[in-house]
Design an enzyme around this catalytic site. Structure first.
Site, mmCIF file in Angstrom:
data_model
loop_
_atom_site.group_PDB
_atom_site.id
_atom_site.type_symbol
_atom_site.label_atom_id
_atom_site.label_comp_id
_atom_site.label_asym_id
_atom_site.label_seq_id
_atom_site.Cartn_x
_atom_site.Cartn_y
_atom_site.Cartn_z
ATOM 1 N N GLY A 90 2.842 -1.782 -7.374
ATOM 2 C CA GLY A 90 4.060 -2.048 -8.156
ATOM 3 C C GLY A 90 5.290 -2.004 -7.279
ATOM 4 C CB ALA A 144 3.900 5.071 9.274
ATOM 5 C CB THR A 169 -6.705 -1.455 1.454
ATOM 6 O OG1 THR A 169 -7.829 -1.287 2.339
ATOM 7 C CG2 THR A 169 -6.687 -2.884 0.943
ATOM 8 C CB SER A 178 -5.971 6.535 4.023
ATOM 9 O OG SER A 178 -4.636 6.994 4.118
ATOM 10 C CG HIS A 237 25.184 19.198 30.803
ATOM 11 N ND1 HIS A 237 24.179 20.118 30.575
ATOM 12 C CD2 HIS A 237 26.372 19.874 30.730
ATOM 13 C CE1 HIS A 237 24.738 21.305 30.397
ATOM 14 N NE2 HIS A 237 26.062 21.182 30.482
ATOM 15 C CB ILE A 252 -0.522 16.850 4.361
ATOM 16 C CG1 ILE A 252 -0.486 15.358 4.696
ATOM 17 C CG2 ILE A 252 -0.137 17.088 2.895
ATOM 18 C CD1 ILE A 252 -1.350 14.483 3.812
ATOM 19 N N GLY A 253 -0.414 19.888 5.054
ATOM 20 C CA GLY A 253 -0.350 21.268 4.578
ATOM 21 C C GLY A 253 0.861 21.996 5.134
HETATM 22 P P1 FAD Z 1 -0.869 2.488 3.263
HETATM 23 O O1 FAD Z 1 0.510 2.907 3.586
HETATM 24 O O2 FAD Z 1 -1.747 3.462 2.579
HETATM 25 O O3 FAD Z 1 -0.731 1.166 2.391
HETATM 26 C C1 FAD Z 1 -1.837 0.553 1.811
HETATM 27 C C2 FAD Z 1 -1.383 -0.161 0.551
HETATM 28 O O4 FAD Z 1 -2.448 -0.992 0.107
HETATM 29 C C3 FAD Z 1 -1.076 0.784 -0.619
HETATM 30 O O5 FAD Z 1 0.225 0.578 -1.074
HETATM 31 C C4 FAD Z 1 -2.114 0.415 -1.683
HETATM 32 O O6 FAD Z 1 -1.566 0.429 -2.994
HETATM 33 C C5 FAD Z 1 -2.454 -1.011 -1.292
HETATM 34 N N1 FAD Z 1 -3.804 -1.432 -1.712
HETATM 35 C C6 FAD Z 1 -4.984 -0.784 -1.512
HETATM 36 N N2 FAD Z 1 -6.017 -1.522 -1.998
HETATM 37 C C7 FAD Z 1 -5.466 -2.658 -2.498
HETATM 38 C C8 FAD Z 1 -6.003 -3.809 -3.123
HETATM 39 N N3 FAD Z 1 -7.321 -3.958 -3.299
HETATM 40 N N4 FAD Z 1 -5.141 -4.763 -3.540
HETATM 41 C C9 FAD Z 1 -3.803 -4.635 -3.387
HETATM 42 N N5 FAD Z 1 -3.237 -3.580 -2.776
HETATM 43 C C10 FAD Z 1 -4.052 -2.607 -2.340
HETATM 44 N N6 FAD Z 1 2.718 8.916 9.030
HETATM 45 C C11 FAD Z 1 3.670 8.960 9.990
HETATM 46 O O7 FAD Z 1 3.575 8.212 10.965
HETATM 47 N N7 FAD Z 1 4.751 9.798 9.875
HETATM 48 C C12 FAD Z 1 4.912 10.624 8.828
HETATM 49 O O8 FAD Z 1 5.895 11.359 8.759
HETATM 50 C C13 FAD Z 1 3.918 10.619 7.816
HETATM 51 N N8 FAD Z 1 4.037 11.419 6.735
HETATM 52 C C14 FAD Z 1 3.080 11.380 5.757
HETATM 53 C C15 FAD Z 1 3.212 12.233 4.681
HETATM 54 C C16 FAD Z 1 2.264 12.232 3.670
HETATM 55 C C17 FAD Z 1 2.430 13.160 2.505
HETATM 56 C C18 FAD Z 1 1.171 11.311 3.742
HETATM 57 C C19 FAD Z 1 0.158 11.271 2.631
HETATM 58 C C20 FAD Z 1 1.035 10.457 4.820
HETATM 59 C C21 FAD Z 1 1.986 10.489 5.844
HETATM 60 N N9 FAD Z 1 1.878 9.673 6.963
HETATM 61 C C22 FAD Z 1 2.821 9.725 7.952
HETATM 62 C C23 FAD Z 1 0.754 8.721 7.127
HETATM 63 C C24 FAD Z 1 1.200 7.301 6.729
HETATM 64 O O9 FAD Z 1 1.676 7.312 5.414
HETATM 65 C C25 FAD Z 1 0.036 6.343 6.864
HETATM 66 O O10 FAD Z 1 -0.522 6.439 8.157
HETATM 67 C C26 FAD Z 1 0.502 4.911 6.646
HETATM 68 O O11 FAD Z 1 1.088 4.764 5.374
HETATM 69 C C27 FAD Z 1 -0.667 3.946 6.783
HETATM 70 O O12 FAD Z 1 -0.230 2.641 6.558
HETATM 71 P P2 FAD Z 1 -1.204 1.499 6.002
HETATM 72 O O13 FAD Z 1 -0.350 0.284 5.865
HETATM 73 O O14 FAD Z 1 -2.418 1.446 6.816
HETATM 74 O O15 FAD Z 1 -1.668 2.009 4.555
HETATM 75 P P1 NAI Z 2 -5.204 16.661 8.869
HETATM 76 O O1 NAI Z 2 -6.388 16.029 9.438
HETATM 77 O O2 NAI Z 2 -3.941 16.673 9.616
HETATM 78 O O3 NAI Z 2 -5.531 18.208 8.564
HETATM 79 C C1 NAI Z 2 -6.580 18.597 7.753
HETATM 80 C C2 NAI Z 2 -6.870 20.052 8.030
HETATM 81 O O4 NAI Z 2 -7.772 20.513 7.045
HETATM 82 C C3 NAI Z 2 -7.502 20.290 9.398
HETATM 83 O O5 NAI Z 2 -6.864 21.374 10.011
HETATM 84 C C4 NAI Z 2 -8.956 20.593 9.045
HETATM 85 O O6 NAI Z 2 -9.581 21.446 9.973
HETATM 86 C C5 NAI Z 2 -8.786 21.255 7.698
HETATM 87 N N1 NAI Z 2 -9.968 21.202 6.823
HETATM 88 C C6 NAI Z 2 -10.876 20.206 6.695
HETATM 89 N N2 NAI Z 2 -11.786 20.518 5.749
HETATM 90 C C7 NAI Z 2 -11.429 21.732 5.273
HETATM 91 C C8 NAI Z 2 -11.958 22.580 4.267
HETATM 92 N N3 NAI Z 2 -13.038 22.231 3.566
HETATM 93 N N4 NAI Z 2 -11.343 23.760 4.022
HETATM 94 C C9 NAI Z 2 -10.233 24.122 4.732
HETATM 95 N N5 NAI Z 2 -9.693 23.354 5.691
HETATM 96 C C10 NAI Z 2 -10.272 22.168 5.950
HETATM 97 O O7 NAI Z 2 -5.053 16.016 7.416
HETATM 98 P P2 NAI Z 2 -3.853 16.051 6.378
HETATM 99 O O8 NAI Z 2 -2.932 17.166 6.677
HETATM 100 O O9 NAI Z 2 -4.493 15.981 5.046
HETATM 101 O O10 NAI Z 2 -3.106 14.698 6.676
HETATM 102 C C11 NAI Z 2 -3.803 13.454 6.571
HETATM 103 C C12 NAI Z 2 -3.264 12.443 7.525
HETATM 104 O O11 NAI Z 2 -1.946 12.054 7.173
HETATM 105 C C13 NAI Z 2 -3.212 12.976 8.937
HETATM 106 O O12 NAI Z 2 -4.232 12.341 9.669
HETATM 107 C C14 NAI Z 2 -1.881 12.611 9.472
HETATM 108 O O13 NAI Z 2 -2.000 11.742 10.565
HETATM 109 C C15 NAI Z 2 -1.166 11.883 8.329
HETATM 110 N N6 NAI Z 2 0.141 12.536 8.166
HETATM 111 C C16 NAI Z 2 1.051 12.429 9.174
HETATM 112 C C17 NAI Z 2 2.249 13.083 9.091
HETATM 113 C C18 NAI Z 2 3.193 12.974 10.230
HETATM 114 O O14 NAI Z 2 2.998 12.114 11.078
HETATM 115 N N7 NAI Z 2 4.225 13.795 10.298
HETATM 116 C C19 NAI Z 2 2.630 13.872 7.930
HETATM 117 C C20 NAI Z 2 1.581 13.955 6.939
HETATM 118 C C21 NAI Z 2 0.398 13.280 7.065
#
Ligand code: FAD
Ligand code: NAI
Length: 466
Positions: free
Chosen positions: A37, A321, A144, A146, A445, A185-186
């Site tokens: 959306g 991203a 698509t 994750s 600096h 994320i945690g």
């Molecule tokens: P996505 O961003 O997941 O986009 C995929 C899109 O495809 C979605 O909008 C979905 O609706 C759409 N889609 C799926 N299936 C279909 C279908 N069949 N038809 C039509 N549409 C579909 N990464 C960073 O680099 N920096 C950060 O600070 C960061 N913070 C994060 C914080 C959180 C809480 C989370 C959850 C993730 C964070 N990430 C961060 C990770 C980042 O969001 C992802 O790595 C990135 O969005 C991946 O991009 P993508 O285009 O592969 O997929």
């Molecule tokens: P993550 O892979 O960063 O961390 C998951 C953690 O959970 C690991 O420490 C792992 O050992 C632990 N774990 C796995 N199974 C478990 C269990 N059963 N019980 C307890 N602990 C367990 O994954 P997260 O934090 O969910 O983030 C997902 C993805 O989103 C990451 O791969 C990250 O790249 C992306 N992301 C990036 C951000 C950024 O760039 N600032 C911010 C948020 C997300």
């Protein structure tokens, strides 16, 4: 049947929307199918952007309450308006997602709202609110993304047991938040709610948090978060969760087995990783191969089926991203006959806590495992004048360089603005820089970047200020 697309991108996240724009710049006729959306994917809607806004807002609240007085700034009656904080976050998100619609119009990318399914090479069916469309195209790019990985026995309701999506939208500050998974994320979401007043406990399966990062960063981060009021149960697994009227009751035990305990929480965040999202895409029917859920691709982002490509979180590699964006650009450049390449050793990753954590290249543990001889240059922010003047002296910059060639192999920073500082080193690494190249570059600096220069000098033991 609608004829004539060169490229249909499925997924409008950072991978998909960037690929669509770049493809259009290269002269392709492009459609981008998105079912959410809004454009922007996980990152803009429920990921990078809302989490960074809440980190920013909660930092402001925390500083107003606890940090300003030391600077002689007197505040009275500082209070939290969580509703307003959430509205402000939502405003930023909708501004940015609409911005991408504008970019699509400007770049003549057709935005098709609906769920995409691949019927075969060159054919995408889009289920719309009413009816469907069949798009006919030369190439299909799967982007698509994750979704949160579920934990067996812990059923998410996005109210008391939440993924990051629920944690970005809590209606009140929980008295106690338990985070399952001490990853990115945690920790980021834990920091937000800790600053807003929650007690935060992290339960991590392994014996350290941020397990893929350099061990020294992970140890320093845990110590710092402890000072901020976090508590940790490492080497612990959650085996069940029961939602009660007041909150959640978790059953936990040592990862290696042992005494079972109960942990109470108002809210539980499940953040144990993310997994590729390919549900309903039709991969099995078309014969696109996957490996543990990830779409298999070659070095040119091509799947095993001609004309079908894939990038971003749905394929192997860090789920970031900027990685998805760069893959989107390179994939469509290759599609249009140009050369394209990503150096996966130079992709920075940043955790936006306070202090920030940032890494690029290999960790010390990886270099040891690979049997490579390396030198370490380390410089503490305590000795950086800008960090001290701005009230942030915690942390360090660490640069790892090859013992023989002096080429920079990795860098790891914990400290103020680490996420910005790492860019200089990533750029250097892209150009094959030695630590001496960085050390001999004139740095302004007083800046935090001088800590990078001093760490580079420290590789040969010739740092000046420490
Ligand atoms: P996505 O961003 O997941 O986009 C995929 C899109 O495809 C979605 O909008 C979905 O609706 C759409 N889609 C799926 N299936 C279909 C279908 N069949 N038809 C039509 N549409 C579909 N990464 C960073 O680099 N920096 C950060 O600070 C960061 N913070 C994060 C914080 C959180 C809480 C989370 C959850 C993730 C964070 N990430 C961060 C990770 C980042 O969001 C992802 O790595 C990135 O969005 C991946 O991009 P993508 O285009 O592969 O997929
Ligand atoms: P993550 O892979 O960063 O961390 C998951 C953690 O959970 C690991 O420490 C792992 O050992 C632990 N774990 C796995 N199974 C478990 C269990 N059963 N019980 C307890 N602990 C367990 O994954 P997260 O934090 O969910 O983030 C997902 C993805 O989103 C990451 O791969 C990250 O790249 C992306 N992301 C990036 C951000 C950024 O760039 N600032 C911010 C948020 C997300």
């Amino acid at each position: 049947m609608e004829h004539g697309y060169d490229l249909v991108v499925i997924g409008g996240g950072p991978g998909g929307y960037v690929a669509a724009i770049r493809a259009s710049q290269l002269g392709m006729k492009v459609a981008c199918v998105e079912m959410r959306g809004t454009l922007g994917g996980t990152c803009l809607n429920v990921g990078c952007i809302p989490s960074k806004h809440l980190l920013h807002a909660s930092h402001a609240f925390h500083e107003a309450k606890h940090g300003f007085a030391k600077l002689g700034v007197v505040t009275k009656g500082v209070a939290l308006d969580l509703n307003q904080m959430m509205s402000s976050k939502n405003e930023v998100v909708s501004g940015l997602t609409q911005g991408i619609e504008f970019l699509f119009k400007k770049n003549k990318v057709d935005y098709v709202q609906g769920r995409g399914e691949i019927l075969g090479p060159g054919k995408v069916k889009v289920a719309l609110d009413k009816g469907e469309r069949i798009l006919d195209t030369k190439h299909i790019l799967i982007a698509t993304g994750s979704e949160s990985t579920p934990l067996p026995g812990v059923v998410v309701d996005e109210k008391k047991i939440v993924t990051s999506t629920g944690a970005l939208d809590l209606k009140k500050v929980p008295k106690k938040l338990v985070v399952i998974g001490g990853g990115v994320i945690g920790l980021e979401m834990g920091v937000v709610w800790r600053r807003l007043g929650a007690e935060v406990e992290v339960i991590e399966f392994l014996d350290k948090i941020l397990p893929t990062m350099d061990a020294e960063l992970s140890k320093t981060m845990q110590r710092t978060l402890k000072k901020q009021g976090f508590s940790f149960r490492l080497g612990t697994k959650v085996t069940g969760a029961k939602t009660t009227r007041s909150g959640v009751n978790l059953t936990v035990e040592p990862a290696k087995g042992g005494k079972v305990e109960q942990v109470e929480a108002d809210v539980v965040l499940v953040s144990i990783g993310r997994r590729p999202y390919t549900r309903g895409l039709g991969l099995e029917k078309v014969g696109v191969e996957t490996d543990r859920g990830k779409i298999k691709i070659n070095s040119h982002y091509q799947t095993n089926v001609a004309g079908i490509w894939a990038i971003g979180d749905v394929v192997d590699g860090p789920m970031l991203a900027h990685k998805a964006e760069d893959e989107g650009v390179v994939a469509v450049e290759l599609m249009s006959g140009q050369a394209g390449h990503i150096d996966y050793d130079c992709i920075p990753s940043v955790v936006y806590t306070d202090p920030e954590v940032a890494s690029v290249g290999r960790t010390e543990e990886e270099l040891k495992a690979q049997g490579l001889d390396y030198k370490v240059g380390k410089f503490p922010f305590q000795a950086n004048s800008r960090a001290r003047a701005s009230g942030g002296g915690d942390g360090f910059v660490k640069i790892l360089a090859d013992s023989d060639t002096d080429q920079v192999l990795g860098a790891h920073i914990i400290g103020p603005d680490a996420g910005t500082l790492i860019a200089e080193i990533a750029l250097g690494m892209e150009f094959g820089a030695s630590s001496e190249d960085i050390a001999r570059t004139c740095h302004a600096h007083p800046t935090l970047n001088e800590a990078v220069k001093e760490a580079a000098l420290a590789v040969e033991g010739r740092q000046i200020h420490a």
